[in-house]
Write an enzyme that holds these catalytic residues in place. Structure first.
Site, PDB file in Angstrom:
ATOM      1  N   VAL A 151       0.809  -1.221   0.000  1.00  0.00           N
ATOM      2  CA  VAL A 151       0.000   0.000   0.000  1.00  0.00           C
ATOM      3  C   VAL A 151       0.845   1.274   0.000  1.00  0.00           C
ATOM      4  CG1 VAL A 151      -1.929  -1.164   1.149  1.00  0.00           C
ATOM      5  CG2 VAL A 151      -0.297   0.156   2.511  1.00  0.00           C
ATOM      6  N   TYR A 153       3.982   5.125  15.199  1.00  0.00           N
ATOM      7  CA  TYR A 153       2.617   4.610  15.009  1.00  0.00           C
ATOM      8  C   TYR A 153       1.594   5.626  15.515  1.00  0.00           C
ATOM      9  CZ  TYR A 153      -1.334   1.301  15.497  1.00  0.00           C
ATOM     10  OH  TYR A 153      -2.554   0.660  15.419  1.00  0.00           O
TER      11      TYR A 153
HETATM   12  N1  LIG Z   1      -5.626  -5.102  16.741  1.00  0.00           N
HETATM   13  C1  LIG Z   1      -5.676  -3.985  17.432  1.00  0.00           C
HETATM   14  O1  LIG Z   1      -5.694  -4.028  18.674  1.00  0.00           O
HETATM   15  C2  LIG Z   1      -5.763  -2.643  16.730  1.00  0.00           C
HETATM   16  C3  LIG Z   1      -6.046  -1.525  17.519  1.00  0.00           C
HETATM   17  C4  LIG Z   1      -6.132  -0.278  16.908  1.00  0.00           C
HETATM   18  C5  LIG Z   1      -5.937  -0.153  15.548  1.00  0.00           C
HETATM   19  N2  LIG Z   1      -5.663  -1.251  14.813  1.00  0.00           N
HETATM   20  C6  LIG Z   1      -5.462  -1.034  13.381  1.00  0.00           C
HETATM   21  O2  LIG Z   1      -6.295  -1.908  12.653  1.00  0.00           O
HETATM   22  C7  LIG Z   1      -5.690  -2.208  11.389  1.00  0.00           C
HETATM   23  C8  LIG Z   1      -5.703  -3.714  11.185  1.00  0.00           C
HETATM   24  O3  LIG Z   1      -4.953  -4.295  12.220  1.00  0.00           O
HETATM   25  P1  LIG Z   1      -5.097  -5.820  12.695  1.00  0.00           P
HETATM   26  O4  LIG Z   1      -5.135  -5.801  14.156  1.00  0.00           O
HETATM   27  O5  LIG Z   1      -6.153  -6.515  11.915  1.00  0.00           O
HETATM   28  O6  LIG Z   1      -3.618  -6.293  12.296  1.00  0.00           O
HETATM   29  P2  LIG Z   1      -3.082  -7.508  11.451  1.00  0.00           P
HETATM   30  O7  LIG Z   1      -1.606  -7.440  11.628  1.00  0.00           O
HETATM   31  O8  LIG Z   1      -3.819  -8.751  11.812  1.00  0.00           O
HETATM   32  O9  LIG Z   1      -3.487  -7.079   9.970  1.00  0.00           O
HETATM   33  C9  LIG Z   1      -2.816  -6.071   9.261  1.00  0.00           C
HETATM   34  C10 LIG Z   1      -2.809  -6.465   7.805  1.00  0.00           C
HETATM   35  O10 LIG Z   1      -2.163  -5.435   7.064  1.00  0.00           O
HETATM   36  C11 LIG Z   1      -1.297  -6.034   6.117  1.00  0.00           C
HETATM   37  N3  LIG Z   1      -0.238  -5.111   5.760  1.00  0.00           N
HETATM   38  C12 LIG Z   1       0.748  -4.634   6.567  1.00  0.00           C
HETATM   39  N4  LIG Z   1       1.578  -3.851   5.863  1.00  0.00           N
HETATM   40  C13 LIG Z   1       1.100  -3.820   4.586  1.00  0.00           C
HETATM   41  C14 LIG Z   1       1.521  -3.193   3.381  1.00  0.00           C
HETATM   42  N5  LIG Z   1       2.644  -2.446   3.349  1.00  0.00           N
HETATM   43  N6  LIG Z   1       0.797  -3.364   2.262  1.00  0.00           N
HETATM   44  C15 LIG Z   1      -0.300  -4.147   2.281  1.00  0.00           C
HETATM   45  N7  LIG Z   1      -0.759  -4.788   3.380  1.00  0.00           N
HETATM   46  C16 LIG Z   1      -0.058  -4.622   4.520  1.00  0.00           C
HETATM   47  C17 LIG Z   1      -0.768  -7.278   6.826  1.00  0.00           C
HETATM   48  O11 LIG Z   1      -0.247  -8.240   5.926  1.00  0.00           O
HETATM   49  C18 LIG Z   1      -2.015  -7.761   7.561  1.00  0.00           C
HETATM   50  O12 LIG Z   1      -2.785  -8.659   6.777  1.00  0.00           O
HETATM   51  C19 LIG Z   1      -4.284  -1.609  11.433  1.00  0.00           C
HETATM   52  O13 LIG Z   1      -4.281  -0.378  10.730  1.00  0.00           O
HETATM   53  C20 LIG Z   1      -4.060  -1.355  12.913  1.00  0.00           C
HETATM   54  O14 LIG Z   1      -3.167  -0.294  13.140  1.00  0.00           O
HETATM   55  C21 LIG Z   1      -5.564  -2.491  15.367  1.00  0.00           C
END
Ligand SMILES: NC(=O)c1ccc[n+]([C@@H]2O[C@H](COP(=O)([O-])OP(=O)(O)OC[C@H]3O[C@@H](n4cnc5c(N)ncnc54)[C@H](O)[C@@H]3O)[C@@H](O)[C@H]2O)c1
Length: 245
Positions: A64, A153
């Protein structure tokens, strides 16, 4: 079926919140493009999605943070479906280091994915979406309150709220809505791989950990016509964690 006949693109869709959102949109009738850089995980995610809803599913391997790859991915969606109704900017990553150990490369790695990747998809959405389009940016509670060792972050997620406001202002004239979700702790690999959660430095009570489906429901609301008058807002989905003194 709020998304019958609509085309939804979700980034970071190979697992976690992104896949849950993709399933929610598919269950509500959408055809869904799954975008992720994890080429090994995408096929299993697509296979899991295919049992959901009447729409089609498309997998796109894409970094991305690389503008040309984003343009190519959106071009492939337009070539296959001829329309793009919703973009969910969900791909994200974290780097865990104290400030004195962080490098410029660490900062750029996080900003490139968590902020600039969302900008690249917003740009493509503005080029291809019609009136009624919606963008949902997945930020974090770290945009508002944060902790040690995650400065890039927290900054990227705060800047994503700013991008949400800018895009909402410019989107209004195009009939495109842009909003953000701020998840708290959500039960995904990102949470449990967080070294501060593993070490106990970040304490979580069970009631403070939500499910990916909880976030997916909020994303779907903001993307739907039910949120037609919701523009440029940020919605906390954290089980009330930030309310506590
Ligand atoms: N899990 C939590 O507690 C939490 C809390 C707040 C925010 N978030 C946000 O939610 C979103 C999803 O997180 P999640 O918990 O499902 O994490 P996750 O790590 O399970 O999923 C993240 C996904 O993004 C993909 N990804 C990472 N870098 C990438 C790139 N350069 N190009 C394309 N794809 C890429 C990964 O392969 C993965 O499939 C993120 O933006 C994260 O910051 C998560």
């Amino acid at each position: 079926m709020r998304f019958s006949g609509k085309v939804v693109l979700v980034t970071g869709a190979a697992g976690g919140i992104g896949l849950a959102a993709a399933m929610r949109f598919a269950d509500e009738g959408a055809s869904v493009a799954l975008v992720d850089h994890d080429a090994l995980a995408l096929p299993a995610a697509a296979a899991a999605l295919r049992g959901h809803g009447p729409g089609e599913c498309m997998e796109l391997v894409c970094e991305v943070g690389v503008e040309q790859q984003v343009a190519t991915a959106v071009g492939q969606v337009m070539a296959r479906f001829g329309r793009l109704d919703v973009v969910v900017n969900n791909a994200g990553l974290m780097v865990f280091k104290p400030l004195e150990e962080l490098t410029g490369a660490d900062w750029m790695q996080v900003l490139q994915v968590d902020l600039i990747g969302a900008f690249f998809f917003t740009k493509q959405a503005f080029l291809h979406m019609g009136v009624g389009g919606a963008i949902v940016n997945v930020s974090s509670v770290h945009a508002l309150e944060t902790e040690q060792n995650v400065a890039p972050y927290a900054a990227a997620k705060a800047a994503l709220l700013s991008l949400t406001r800018s895009a909402a202002i410019e989107g209004t004239a195009r009939g495109i809505r842009v909003n953000a979700i701020l998840p708290g702790a959500i039960d995904t690999p990102m949470l449990w791989n967080n070294p501060q959660v593993k070490s106990g430095a970040e304490r979580l009570d069970a009631h403070e950990v939500g499910k990916p489906a909880d976030v997916a429901a909020a994303i779907a609301f903001l993307a739907s016509g039910e949120a037609a008058f919701v523009q440029g807002t940020s919605l906390l989905v954290d089980g009330g964690r930030l309310c506590r003194l």
